[in-house]
Design a protein around this motif. Sequence first.
Motif, mmCIF file in Angstrom:
data_model
loop_
_atom_site.group_PDB
_atom_site.id
_atom_site.type_symbol
_atom_site.label_atom_id
_atom_site.label_comp_id
_atom_site.label_asym_id
_atom_site.label_seq_id
_atom_site.Cartn_x
_atom_site.Cartn_y
_atom_site.Cartn_z
ATOM 1 N N SER A 83 -9.789 -2.397 -1.721
ATOM 2 C CA SER A 83 -10.608 -1.493 -0.915
ATOM 3 C C SER A 83 -10.476 -1.798 0.577
ATOM 4 O O SER A 83 -10.798 -0.961 1.411
ATOM 5 C CB SER A 83 -12.078 -1.580 -1.343
ATOM 6 O OG SER A 83 -12.658 -2.799 -0.932
ATOM 7 N N PHE A 84 -10.010 -3.011 0.931
ATOM 8 C CA PHE A 84 -9.783 -3.357 2.332
ATOM 9 C C PHE A 84 -8.464 -2.800 2.850
ATOM 10 O O PHE A 84 -8.233 -2.771 4.051
ATOM 11 C CB PHE A 84 -9.754 -4.882 2.523
ATOM 12 C CG PHE A 84 -11.098 -5.536 2.408
ATOM 13 C CD1 PHE A 84 -12.071 -5.330 3.363
ATOM 14 C CD2 PHE A 84 -11.382 -6.361 1.341
ATOM 15 C CE1 PHE A 84 -13.307 -5.941 3.266
ATOM 16 C CE2 PHE A 84 -12.609 -6.981 1.223
ATOM 17 C CZ PHE A 84 -13.575 -6.770 2.184
ATOM 18 N N ASP A 85 -7.559 -2.379 1.958
ATOM 19 C CA ASP A 85 -6.245 -1.897 2.371
ATOM 20 C C ASP A 85 -6.357 -0.569 3.103
ATOM 21 O O ASP A 85 -7.169 0.283 2.765
ATOM 22 C CB ASP A 85 -5.326 -1.713 1.155
ATOM 23 C CG ASP A 85 -4.929 -3.030 0.528
ATOM 24 O OD1 ASP A 85 -5.161 -4.072 1.154
ATOM 25 O OD2 ASP A 85 -4.389 -3.006 -0.584
ATOM 26 N N GLU A 86 -5.516 -0.416 4.101
ATOM 27 C CA GLU A 86 -5.396 0.851 4.814
ATOM 28 C C GLU A 86 -3.988 1.371 4.609
ATOM 29 O O GLU A 86 -3.038 0.587 4.610
ATOM 30 C CB GLU A 86 -5.626 0.664 6.313
ATOM 31 C CG GLU A 86 -7.039 0.458 6.706
ATOM 32 C CD GLU A 86 -7.193 0.420 8.225
ATOM 33 O OE1 GLU A 86 -6.179 0.569 8.948
ATOM 34 O OE2 GLU A 86 -8.311 0.230 8.679
ATOM 35 N N PRO A 87 -3.828 2.673 4.468
ATOM 36 C CA PRO A 87 -2.468 3.193 4.342
ATOM 37 C C PRO A 87 -1.710 3.011 5.653
ATOM 38 O O PRO A 87 -2.308 2.958 6.732
ATOM 39 C CB PRO A 87 -2.675 4.673 4.021
ATOM 40 C CG PRO A 87 -4.053 4.984 4.473
ATOM 41 C CD PRO A 87 -4.843 3.712 4.404
ATOM 42 N N ALA A 88 -0.420 2.906 5.542
ATOM 43 C CA ALA A 88 0.410 2.748 6.735
ATOM 44 C C ALA A 88 0.301 3.998 7.604
ATOM 45 O O ALA A 88 0.158 5.114 7.110
ATOM 46 C CB ALA A 88 1.858 2.520 6.328
ATOM 47 N N MET A 89 0.345 3.795 8.899
ATOM 48 C CA MET A 89 0.250 4.918 9.820
ATOM 49 C C MET A 89 1.557 5.694 9.790
ATOM 50 O O MET A 89 2.644 5.108 9.880
ATOM 51 C CB MET A 89 -0.022 4.407 11.224
ATOM 52 C CG MET A 89 -0.691 5.407 12.100
ATOM 53 S SD MET A 89 -1.390 4.579 13.527
ATOM 54 C CE MET A 89 -0.331 5.201 14.783
ATOM 55 N N GLN A 90 1.452 6.984 9.661
ATOM 56 C CA GLN A 90 2.641 7.832 9.626
ATOM 57 C C GLN A 90 3.063 8.181 11.048
ATOM 58 O O GLN A 90 2.234 8.390 11.921
ATOM 59 C CB GLN A 90 2.349 9.127 8.856
ATOM 60 C CG GLN A 90 1.945 8.892 7.424
ATOM 61 C CD GLN A 90 3.081 8.303 6.613
ATOM 62 O OE1 GLN A 90 4.229 8.655 6.806
ATOM 63 N NE2 GLN A 90 2.751 7.387 5.731
ATOM 64 N N LYS A 91 4.347 8.223 11.247
ATOM 65 C CA LYS A 91 4.879 8.610 12.555
ATOM 66 C C LYS A 91 4.586 10.095 12.758
ATOM 67 O O LYS A 91 4.860 10.913 11.887
ATOM 68 C CB LYS A 91 6.379 8.352 12.584
ATOM 69 C CG LYS A 91 6.989 8.512 13.923
ATOM 70 C CD LYS A 91 8.436 8.092 13.906
ATOM 71 C CE LYS A 91 9.036 8.225 15.292
ATOM 72 N NZ LYS A 91 10.427 7.796 15.301
#
Length: 96
Positions: A83-91
């Motif tokens: 639940s602490f994970d964030e998805p990678a930011m998309q370019k």
Amino acid sequence: MSSPPTLDRGLIERLTAVLEAILAYADFRHYTPEELVDPEGEFRLPTTARMIREWAYQRKFTRSRMGGRVTLRLPHIKELVESFDEPAMQKPKRRT
């Protein structure tokens, strides 16, 4: 020089059975919130025991209420950590 000891098939099978029993037991062990945030412990989560309890009361993740106390098993801890994970930011896409 003496040759290294060899393991017979029976010993390997017994050791494998013991290891599987230990791993199966680990799935059923209950951990307290204090054990999860202990800096010298196994998990070292970046939060406080109080916050874990608050999230459990708010049902933000699966937990156990065995004995009227908040405890977590390994599958619950995995869910909490994820639940602490964030998805990678998309370019961002360029407009043309």
